[in-house]
Enzyme design. Sequence first.
Site, PDB file in Angstrom:
ATOM      1  N   ALA A  45       0.821  -1.204   0.000  1.00  0.00           N
ATOM      2  CA  ALA A  45       0.000   0.000   0.000  1.00  0.00           C
ATOM      3  C   ALA A  45       0.853   1.251   0.000  1.00  0.00           C
ATOM      4  CB  ALA A  45      -0.919   0.007   1.220  1.00  0.00           C
ATOM      5  N   LYS A 125       9.839   5.908  12.618  1.00  0.00           N
ATOM      6  CA  LYS A 125      10.167   6.303  13.988  1.00  0.00           C
ATOM      7  C   LYS A 125       9.001   6.944  14.725  1.00  0.00           C
ATOM      8  CE  LYS A 125      13.777   8.629  12.462  1.00  0.00           C
ATOM      9  NZ  LYS A 125      14.121   7.969  11.184  1.00  0.00           N
ATOM     10  N   VAL A 150      16.675   3.147  14.531  1.00  0.00           N
ATOM     11  CA  VAL A 150      17.951   3.740  14.939  1.00  0.00           C
ATOM     12  C   VAL A 150      19.079   2.933  14.297  1.00  0.00           C
ATOM     13  CG1 VAL A 150      19.471   4.388  16.839  1.00  0.00           C
ATOM     14  CG2 VAL A 150      16.979   4.423  17.181  1.00  0.00           C
ATOM     15  N   LEU A 154      22.108  -1.553  11.478  1.00  0.00           N
ATOM     16  CA  LEU A 154      22.997  -1.924  12.581  1.00  0.00           C
ATOM     17  C   LEU A 154      22.213  -2.578  13.721  1.00  0.00           C
ATOM     18  CD1 LEU A 154      25.227   1.296  12.793  1.00  0.00           C
ATOM     19  CD2 LEU A 154      25.775  -0.876  11.681  1.00  0.00           C
ATOM     20  N   GLY A 205      21.314  14.654  -2.176  1.00  0.00           N
ATOM     21  CA  GLY A 205      20.159  13.924  -1.656  1.00  0.00           C
ATOM     22  C   GLY A 205      20.338  13.440  -0.231  1.00  0.00           C
ATOM     23  N   GLU A 208      16.700  16.206   3.564  1.00  0.00           N
ATOM     24  CA  GLU A 208      15.323  16.322   3.088  1.00  0.00           C
ATOM     25  C   GLU A 208      15.241  17.544   2.158  1.00  0.00           C
ATOM     26  OE1 GLU A 208      12.906  14.176   3.636  1.00  0.00           O
ATOM     27  OE2 GLU A 208      14.212  12.943   4.891  1.00  0.00           O
ATOM     28  N   ASP A 219      15.288  14.748  14.273  1.00  0.00           N
ATOM     29  CA  ASP A 219      15.359  13.326  13.929  1.00  0.00           C
ATOM     30  C   ASP A 219      16.323  12.597  14.871  1.00  0.00           C
ATOM     31  OD1 ASP A 219      14.656  11.126  12.025  1.00  0.00           O
ATOM     32  OD2 ASP A 219      16.817  11.139  11.691  1.00  0.00           O
ATOM     33  N   LYS A 223      15.551   9.542  17.719  1.00  0.00           N
ATOM     34  CA  LYS A 223      16.348   8.332  17.879  1.00  0.00           C
ATOM     35  C   LYS A 223      16.848   8.200  19.320  1.00  0.00           C
ATOM     36  CE  LYS A 223      17.873   8.367  13.056  1.00  0.00           C
ATOM     37  NZ  LYS A 223      19.018   8.566  12.122  1.00  0.00           N
ATOM     38  N   GLY A 337      21.179   4.399   4.174  1.00  0.00           N
ATOM     39  CA  GLY A 337      21.264   3.717   2.886  1.00  0.00           C
ATOM     40  C   GLY A 337      20.134   2.724   2.728  1.00  0.00           C
TER      41      GLY A 337
END
Length: 359
Positions: A45, A125, A150, A154, A205, A208, A219, A223, A337
Site C-alpha cells: 500500500a 520512527k 535507529v 545496525l 540527496g 530532506e 530526527d 532516535k 542507505g
Amino acid sequence: MNPVQVPVIFIGVGNVGRTLLRQILDVRKAMAERTGLLLSPVGVADTSGILYNAKGLTDRQLQAILRTRFRGNKVGSLPGAQRKNVLDKVLTENIILVDLTATDESMQILDLGLKQHCGIVLANKKPVAAAWDIAKNFYDNFVIRYETTVGAGLPVISTMKYLRETGDKITMIEGCLSGTLGYLCAEIESGTAYSAAVREAKSLGYTEPDPRDDLSGQDVARKALILARTAGWPLESLSVDVEPMYPDSLAGIGVEEFMNALPRVDSEYEVKNKHAQSKGNVLRYIARVTPKGGKVSLTAVPHDSAWGALRGSGNYIAFHTMRYDAIPLVVSGPGAGAEVTAAGVLGDIIQLAHRMHTC
C-alpha cells in the site's frame, strides 16, 4: 513438506520499500527451503491505495509495483488496486504488518494491527517516538520489532535488548546518529564553508528537501528518545534538549530564502571549527541520554577518537552499563542507505516470522 506461508503487508513503497521488496524476491525461495517459512507479500500500500491478494501477490504483480513506483506513479494506478480501507477487514494475528512510512498517518492502521495481535515491524520512527501513553504499546512486545528506527541495519536495538535480558543495567547512551549531520561536520572540519556543505548535502540527496528537517536535530532527538525507552527509561520528547545546526532567525522562512541566507552563518561555524581544532578536537553532532533526560548538540571531541574518525553516513553508538563500565559496548557502521536499511527490516520480518509461526 510445503513451506508455511507467512503473509506480509507493506505500508509505504519509497526507496527502502522498493529495495525491501526486491530483497524478498531474491531470498524468499532459499529461506523457504532452509526454514520451512515462505514470506508472502499479500498487500502493498501507499497513499493512493493497496494491491491485495490473500493468497499472495504474484512475482509479476510485485515486479509491476516496483516498476510503477520507480517511474514515480502510485500503487493505486495498478490494475486491481483497491482503497486502503480494505486493511480494516483483512488484518489477522498471523499477518506481519510492516510500516515503511515516515509519518504518523499510519497510526490508525497500526492501532488496529495491535488490537488484532498482528506482528508489526516498524521502520517508521514516529510511533515509537510519540507521547509515551501512545508509544508504550510498541515497547516490550514480543510481536513488535523496530530495529531500523535507529542505525538503519545496525544491531542497535537488539544489542540493547540483549543487555537488558541478560541482567545488565544501561546507565548512559552516547551516539552519532545522523549520517547527514555527520557528513556536514566532516565537511566543515575539512574547511568547507557551512553554507557550501549544506548545499552540497542537499544536492547529493543527503538532506530532506528542506534541509532544516535534518539540521533541526529533531530526527536525532527521536532516535535518542527511542534508545532511552528501549533502555527502560520512559522519557518524553521534552526530556531531550535539542541544539539545531542553524540559528532561530532562519526558522520561519521559506526554503529558498533559507538557502540564500546560509552564508550569514558561515563565520559562526568557521569560528567553532577553528576553536575546536586549536584544542586538538573536531566537531560532531552527538546525542547523550540517561534515565534523567538527554541532549543532542554539536560537541567538540578529540580528533584521534572513534568519534573524530567518523565520516559520511557512519553511526557510532556507545552503551555504558554496569558490565561495560570502564569501556563502553560500541555498535558502529553505516547508519543510512536503502540497502542496509531494507536488510534490517527484512531481518526483523524473518525473526518475527520464526517467532510467530514456529513457536
